[in-house]
Design a protein around this motif. Structure first.
Motif, mmCIF file in Angstrom:
data_model
loop_
_atom_site.group_PDB
_atom_site.id
_atom_site.type_symbol
_atom_site.label_atom_id
_atom_site.label_comp_id
_atom_site.label_asym_id
_atom_site.label_seq_id
_atom_site.Cartn_x
_atom_site.Cartn_y
_atom_site.Cartn_z
ATOM 1 N N ILE A 226 6.686 4.984 10.745
ATOM 2 C CA ILE A 226 7.045 4.492 9.126
ATOM 3 C C ILE A 226 6.527 5.202 8.564
ATOM 4 N N ASP A 227 5.117 4.502 7.633
ATOM 5 C CA ASP A 227 5.078 5.007 6.866
ATOM 6 C C ASP A 227 4.977 6.207 7.028
ATOM 7 N N ALA A 228 4.398 7.371 6.932
ATOM 8 C CA ALA A 228 3.856 8.526 7.363
ATOM 9 C C ALA A 228 5.088 8.946 6.768
ATOM 10 N N VAL B 8 -5.320 7.628 2.119
ATOM 11 C CA VAL B 8 -6.045 7.933 3.161
ATOM 12 C C VAL B 8 -4.922 5.542 3.338
ATOM 13 N N GLU B 9 -4.478 5.688 4.152
ATOM 14 C CA GLU B 9 -4.215 4.226 4.400
ATOM 15 C C GLU B 9 -4.600 3.290 5.215
ATOM 16 N N ASN B 10 -5.245 3.131 4.923
ATOM 17 C CA ASN B 10 -5.857 2.160 6.542
ATOM 18 C C ASN B 10 -4.681 0.879 6.879
ATOM 19 N N LYS C 230 0.785 -1.240 0.153
ATOM 20 C CA LYS C 230 0.039 0.400 0.008
ATOM 21 C C LYS C 230 0.931 1.701 0.508
ATOM 22 N N THR C 231 1.962 1.322 1.084
ATOM 23 C CA THR C 231 2.522 2.846 0.776
ATOM 24 C C THR C 231 3.521 2.587 -0.385
ATOM 25 N N THR C 232 3.497 1.500 -0.947
ATOM 26 C CA THR C 232 4.970 1.973 -1.493
ATOM 27 C C THR C 232 4.514 2.216 -3.046
#
Ligand code: MG
Ligand code: ZN
Length: 220
Positions: free
Chosen positions: A70-72, A115-117, A42-44
């Motif tokens: 980490i993702d933020a 929005v990454e759930n 998702k993040t990638t």
């Protein structure tokens, strides 16, 4: 002992989600709820989309994780305004969390809100966040049987993104099976195949998202 039925909680969530959607519509912000298993990419994929939109569209991000940022931090590295939600163990985002995150985000007219759930294919399906588009990312190493095993989430989405297509030669993943299951569960949903690593399919997906008008309600 008092017992609160899940249907009541979801009703309260739906009311809050409608308020979120109204706020987003007033600001002219299109919001996408990205769902998928942990590690589905998702993040990638969001990084690849953000790079595509760089210089074209304003993008803001809300990251949902059980813990950590980490993702933020990855999103902030790209220069995007980002709010991290830590759910403290909860396995999905809800509309109340998004309402609070929206207060922290300086949203601009015409902006796209990603929005990454939390990584989860089960209860993320039940919670409307006030988004305009619901998209699941399914990466090829996860297997092609996920639609049969988790039908609710696939019924709720506007698009399915098959990710990590660069790994297809290494795994036994039948795209046709997924396509067939998606048609059976949710004939209206769009299907995209991408490789964030190679940059394949990113432009098509980005343009499909941008083409959506505000005010749509999820087809749940
Ligand atoms: Mg992530
Ligand atoms: Zn949950």
């Amino acid at each position: 002992m008092k017992i609160v039925a899940a249907s009541k909680i979801l009703k309260a969530n739906d009311a809050l989600a409608a308020e979120n959607r109204q706020i987003l519509n007033q600001k002219g912000v299109l919001a996408v709820n990205w769902m998928g298993s942990p590690g589905s990419g998702k993040t990638t994929l969001l990084e690849a989309l953000a790079r595509y939109w760089q210089g074209r569209r304003k993008v803001a991000v809300i990251e949902g994780d059980v813990a950590g940022s980490i993702d933020a931090e990855r999103m902030a590295t790209l220069g995007l305004p980002v709010v991290q939600i830590n759910t403290d163990g909860a396995c999905h985002l809800d509309a109340n969390m998004i309402a609070q995150a929206l207060e922290e985000l300086p949203l601009e007219t015409g902006e796209l809100l990603m929005v990454e759930n939390v990584g989860n294919l089960v209860c993320t399906a039940g919670f409307d966040l006030g988004e305009h588009l619901r998209i699941v990312i399914l990466s090829v190493p996860e297997g092609d049987d996920k639609l049969v095993k988790y039908p609710a989430i696939f019924r709720s989405i506007h698009a399915l993104v098959i990710a990590k297509m660069d790994l297809l030669p290494q795994v036994a993943f039948q795209r046709e099976r997924v396509q067939k299951d998606l048609t059976r569960l949710n004939a209206q949903a769009a299907l995209f195949c991408v490789s964030a690593l190679r940059g394949e399919g990113i432009a098509e997906l980005a343009q499909w998202i941008e083409a959506h008008q505000l005010g749509e309600t999820p087809n749940r």
